[in-house]
Design a protein around this motif. Structure first.
Motif, PDB file in Angstrom:
ATOM      1  N   THR A  42       0.863  -1.174   0.000  1.00 57.20           N
ATOM      2  CA  THR A  42       0.000   0.000   0.000  1.00 57.20           C
ATOM      3  C   THR A  42       0.897   1.221   0.000  1.00 57.20           C
ATOM      4  O   THR A  42       2.033   1.172   0.493  1.00 57.20           O
ATOM      5  CB  THR A  42      -0.963   0.075   1.213  1.00 57.20           C
ATOM      6  OG1 THR A  42      -0.289   0.625   2.341  1.00 57.20           O
ATOM      7  CG2 THR A  42      -1.589  -1.258   1.542  1.00 57.20           C
ATOM      8  N   ILE A  43       0.389   2.318  -0.550  1.00 58.32           N
ATOM      9  CA  ILE A  43       1.145   3.568  -0.563  1.00 58.32           C
ATOM     10  C   ILE A  43       0.185   4.738  -0.677  1.00 58.32           C
ATOM     11  O   ILE A  43      -0.839   4.650  -1.352  1.00 58.32           O
ATOM     12  CB  ILE A  43       2.187   3.582  -1.709  1.00 58.32           C
ATOM     13  CG1 ILE A  43       3.155   4.758  -1.553  1.00 58.32           C
ATOM     14  CG2 ILE A  43       1.504   3.545  -3.072  1.00 58.32           C
ATOM     15  CD1 ILE A  43       4.399   4.641  -2.435  1.00 58.32           C
ATOM     16  N   TYR A  69       0.232   9.151  -1.290  1.00 61.75           N
ATOM     17  CA  TYR A  69       1.097  10.166  -1.893  1.00 61.75           C
ATOM     18  C   TYR A  69       1.067  11.500  -1.144  1.00 61.75           C
ATOM     19  O   TYR A  69       1.681  12.479  -1.578  1.00 61.75           O
ATOM     20  CB  TYR A  69       0.764  10.362  -3.374  1.00 61.75           C
ATOM     21  CG  TYR A  69      -0.630  10.860  -3.644  1.00 61.75           C
ATOM     22  CD1 TYR A  69      -0.915  12.217  -3.709  1.00 61.75           C
ATOM     23  CD2 TYR A  69      -1.670   9.965  -3.859  1.00 61.75           C
ATOM     24  CE1 TYR A  69      -2.193  12.671  -3.964  1.00 61.75           C
ATOM     25  CE2 TYR A  69      -2.945  10.406  -4.122  1.00 61.75           C
ATOM     26  CZ  TYR A  69      -3.206  11.763  -4.177  1.00 61.75           C
ATOM     27  OH  TYR A  69      -4.470  12.205  -4.433  1.00 61.75           O
ATOM     28  N   PHE A  88       7.587   9.193  -5.058  1.00 66.22           N
ATOM     29  CA  PHE A  88       6.552   8.159  -5.077  1.00 66.22           C
ATOM     30  C   PHE A  88       6.959   7.026  -6.020  1.00 66.22           C
ATOM     31  O   PHE A  88       6.935   5.846  -5.649  1.00 66.22           O
ATOM     32  CB  PHE A  88       5.233   8.804  -5.510  1.00 66.22           C
ATOM     33  CG  PHE A  88       4.113   7.853  -5.781  1.00 66.22           C
ATOM     34  CD1 PHE A  88       3.338   7.353  -4.748  1.00 66.22           C
ATOM     35  CD2 PHE A  88       3.810   7.470  -7.083  1.00 66.22           C
ATOM     36  CE1 PHE A  88       2.280   6.482  -5.004  1.00 66.22           C
ATOM     37  CE2 PHE A  88       2.763   6.605  -7.350  1.00 66.22           C
ATOM     38  CZ  PHE A  88       1.996   6.118  -6.307  1.00 66.22           C
ATOM     39  N   LEU A 101       8.010   2.932  -5.219  1.00 67.74           N
ATOM     40  CA  LEU A 101       7.412   1.772  -5.889  1.00 67.74           C
ATOM     41  C   LEU A 101       8.501   0.902  -6.519  1.00 67.74           C
ATOM     42  O   LEU A 101       8.485  -0.325  -6.385  1.00 67.74           O
ATOM     43  CB  LEU A 101       6.421   2.216  -6.964  1.00 67.74           C
ATOM     44  CG  LEU A 101       5.162   2.937  -6.489  1.00 67.74           C
ATOM     45  CD1 LEU A 101       4.382   3.468  -7.676  1.00 67.74           C
ATOM     46  CD2 LEU A 101       4.299   2.022  -5.634  1.00 67.74           C
ATOM     47  N   VAL A 151       0.031  -0.485  -9.959  1.00 64.34           N
ATOM     48  CA  VAL A 151      -0.649   0.319  -8.948  1.00 64.34           C
ATOM     49  C   VAL A 151      -2.146   0.109  -9.126  1.00 64.34           C
ATOM     50  O   VAL A 151      -2.668   0.200 -10.238  1.00 64.34           O
ATOM     51  CB  VAL A 151      -0.283   1.811  -9.078  1.00 64.34           C
ATOM     52  CG1 VAL A 151      -1.217   2.684  -8.253  1.00 64.34           C
ATOM     53  CG2 VAL A 151       1.164   2.036  -8.657  1.00 64.34           C
ATOM     54  N   ASP A 209      -5.373   1.780  -7.991  1.00 74.75           N
ATOM     55  CA  ASP A 209      -5.886   3.026  -7.428  1.00 74.75           C
ATOM     56  C   ASP A 209      -7.246   2.747  -6.793  1.00 74.75           C
ATOM     57  O   ASP A 209      -8.187   2.352  -7.481  1.00 74.75           O
ATOM     58  CB  ASP A 209      -6.010   4.053  -8.554  1.00 74.75           C
ATOM     59  CG  ASP A 209      -6.270   5.467  -8.076  1.00 74.75           C
ATOM     60  OD1 ASP A 209      -6.763   5.645  -6.948  1.00 74.75           O
ATOM     61  OD2 ASP A 209      -5.999   6.394  -8.870  1.00 74.75           O
ATOM     62  N   PHE A 249      -0.644  13.313  -9.831  1.00 74.56           N
ATOM     63  CA  PHE A 249      -1.366  12.238  -9.143  1.00 74.56           C
ATOM     64  C   PHE A 249      -2.820  12.079  -9.584  1.00 74.56           C
ATOM     65  O   PHE A 249      -3.545  11.269  -9.020  1.00 74.56           O
ATOM     66  CB  PHE A 249      -1.271  12.408  -7.626  1.00 74.56           C
ATOM     67  CG  PHE A 249       0.105  12.112  -7.100  1.00 74.56           C
ATOM     68  CD1 PHE A 249       0.533  10.808  -6.947  1.00 74.56           C
ATOM     69  CD2 PHE A 249       0.980  13.144  -6.804  1.00 74.56           C
ATOM     70  CE1 PHE A 249       1.811  10.523  -6.485  1.00 74.56           C
ATOM     71  CE2 PHE A 249       2.254  12.875  -6.340  1.00 74.56           C
ATOM     72  CZ  PHE A 249       2.674  11.565  -6.181  1.00 74.56           C
ATOM     73  N   TYR A 270      -1.223   0.372 -14.279  1.00 74.99           N
ATOM     74  CA  TYR A 270      -2.165   1.168 -13.486  1.00 74.99           C
ATOM     75  C   TYR A 270      -3.572   0.659 -13.755  1.00 74.99           C
ATOM     76  O   TYR A 270      -3.945   0.410 -14.901  1.00 74.99           O
ATOM     77  CB  TYR A 270      -2.080   2.647 -13.882  1.00 74.99           C
ATOM     78  CG  TYR A 270      -3.138   3.512 -13.235  1.00 74.99           C
ATOM     79  CD1 TYR A 270      -2.919   4.099 -12.002  1.00 74.99           C
ATOM     80  CD2 TYR A 270      -4.364   3.728 -13.857  1.00 74.99           C
ATOM     81  CE1 TYR A 270      -3.894   4.885 -11.398  1.00 74.99           C
ATOM     82  CE2 TYR A 270      -5.349   4.506 -13.267  1.00 74.99           C
ATOM     83  CZ  TYR A 270      -5.100   5.083 -12.033  1.00 74.99           C
ATOM     84  OH  TYR A 270      -6.069   5.851 -11.433  1.00 74.99           O
ATOM     85  N   LEU A 296      -3.218   2.234  -3.910  1.00 74.55           N
ATOM     86  CA  LEU A 296      -2.919   3.660  -3.819  1.00 74.55           C
ATOM     87  C   LEU A 296      -4.093   4.441  -3.285  1.00 74.55           C
ATOM     88  O   LEU A 296      -5.228   4.264  -3.727  1.00 74.55           O
ATOM     89  CB  LEU A 296      -2.582   4.202  -5.214  1.00 74.55           C
ATOM     90  CG  LEU A 296      -2.640   5.724  -5.367  1.00 74.55           C
ATOM     91  CD1 LEU A 296      -1.452   6.368  -4.676  1.00 74.55           C
ATOM     92  CD2 LEU A 296      -2.706   6.119  -6.820  1.00 74.55           C
ATOM     93  N   CYS A 297      -3.801   5.327  -2.343  1.00 71.99           N
ATOM     94  CA  CYS A 297      -4.743   6.338  -1.909  1.00 71.99           C
ATOM     95  C   CYS A 297      -3.934   7.561  -1.498  1.00 71.99           C
ATOM     96  O   CYS A 297      -2.717   7.591  -1.661  1.00 71.99           O
ATOM     97  CB  CYS A 297      -5.624   5.823  -0.770  1.00 71.99           C
ATOM     98  SG  CYS A 297      -7.116   6.831  -0.552  1.00 71.99           S
ATOM     99  N   ARG A 329      -7.571   2.178   2.788  1.00 72.01           N
ATOM    100  CA  ARG A 329      -6.896   1.025   2.174  1.00 72.01           C
ATOM    101  C   ARG A 329      -6.592  -0.042   3.227  1.00 72.01           C
ATOM    102  O   ARG A 329      -6.617  -1.227   2.920  1.00 72.01           O
ATOM    103  CB  ARG A 329      -5.652   1.455   1.394  1.00 72.01           C
ATOM    104  CG  ARG A 329      -4.527   2.045   2.192  1.00 72.01           C
ATOM    105  CD  ARG A 329      -3.419   2.566   1.246  1.00 72.01           C
ATOM    106  NE  ARG A 329      -2.251   3.004   1.961  1.00 72.01           N
ATOM    107  CZ  ARG A 329      -1.984   4.253   2.304  1.00 72.01           C
ATOM    108  NH1 ARG A 329      -2.839   5.221   1.993  1.00 72.01           N
ATOM    109  NH2 ARG A 329      -0.876   4.549   2.951  1.00 72.01           N
TER     110      ARG A 329
END
Length: 149
Positions: free
Chosen positions: A5-6, A8, A16, A20, A28, A30, A42, A58, A114-115, A125
């Motif tokens: 999880t990540i 930004y 960022f 990754l 990723v 999203d 982003f 993505y 991603l959030c 997340r």
């Protein structure tokens, strides 16, 4: 199986992307309901393009995002309301289908949810993986923060 999880919040696109790459993330996922951002790079289209340049896929799973009442609660630090709103979201058929797809995607290759929020403890997340990530080891990634000028 690992799910990264990540968030930004407080970082740059370059930092960022570097986080990754260091972790070996290849896709990723999203999980923002609205994949828009005032932070340059982003929003959905520009982020997907920047990821593609680095060989990272993505995908946007809108149904796994937080509805507006949950986002509003999160901004106020109202975790209880966020949890209740998001639990209701996850009961929806479209969210269940998206969660099944998320699990399949995570199983295929190293992927990161991603959030926005940097801290996974205040982000949906974490709630998502607690509810729908049975058997998944969670690894939270952190991009380098923006240095004070």
């Amino acid at each position: 199986m690992i799910a990264f999880t990540i968030g930004y919040e407080g970082t740059t696109l370059d930092a960022f992307l570097a986080a990754l790459e260091r972790a070996g993330v290849r896709r990723v996922i999203d999980v923002r309901q609205l994949p828009l951002s005032r932070r340059p790079g982003f929003s959905k289209s520009s982020l997907a393009a920047a990821l593609a340049e680095r060989g990272i896929g993505y995908i946007h799973l809108k149904a796994l995002g937080t509805p507006k009442p949950g986002r509003d609660a999160a901004k106020k630090g109202d975790r209880r309301t966020l949890e209740a709103v998001y639990a209701g979201q996850l009961e929806l058929p479209e969210a269940q289908a998206a969660a099944a797809r998320m699990r399949d995607l995570i199983a295929e290759m190293p992927s990161a949810l991603l959030c926005f929020e940097r801290d996974p403890c205040v982000c949906h997340r974490t709630l998502l993986l607690e509810a729908e990530g049975e058997g998944v080891e969670v690894v939270d990634l952190f991009a380098d923060p923006i240095s004070p000028v």
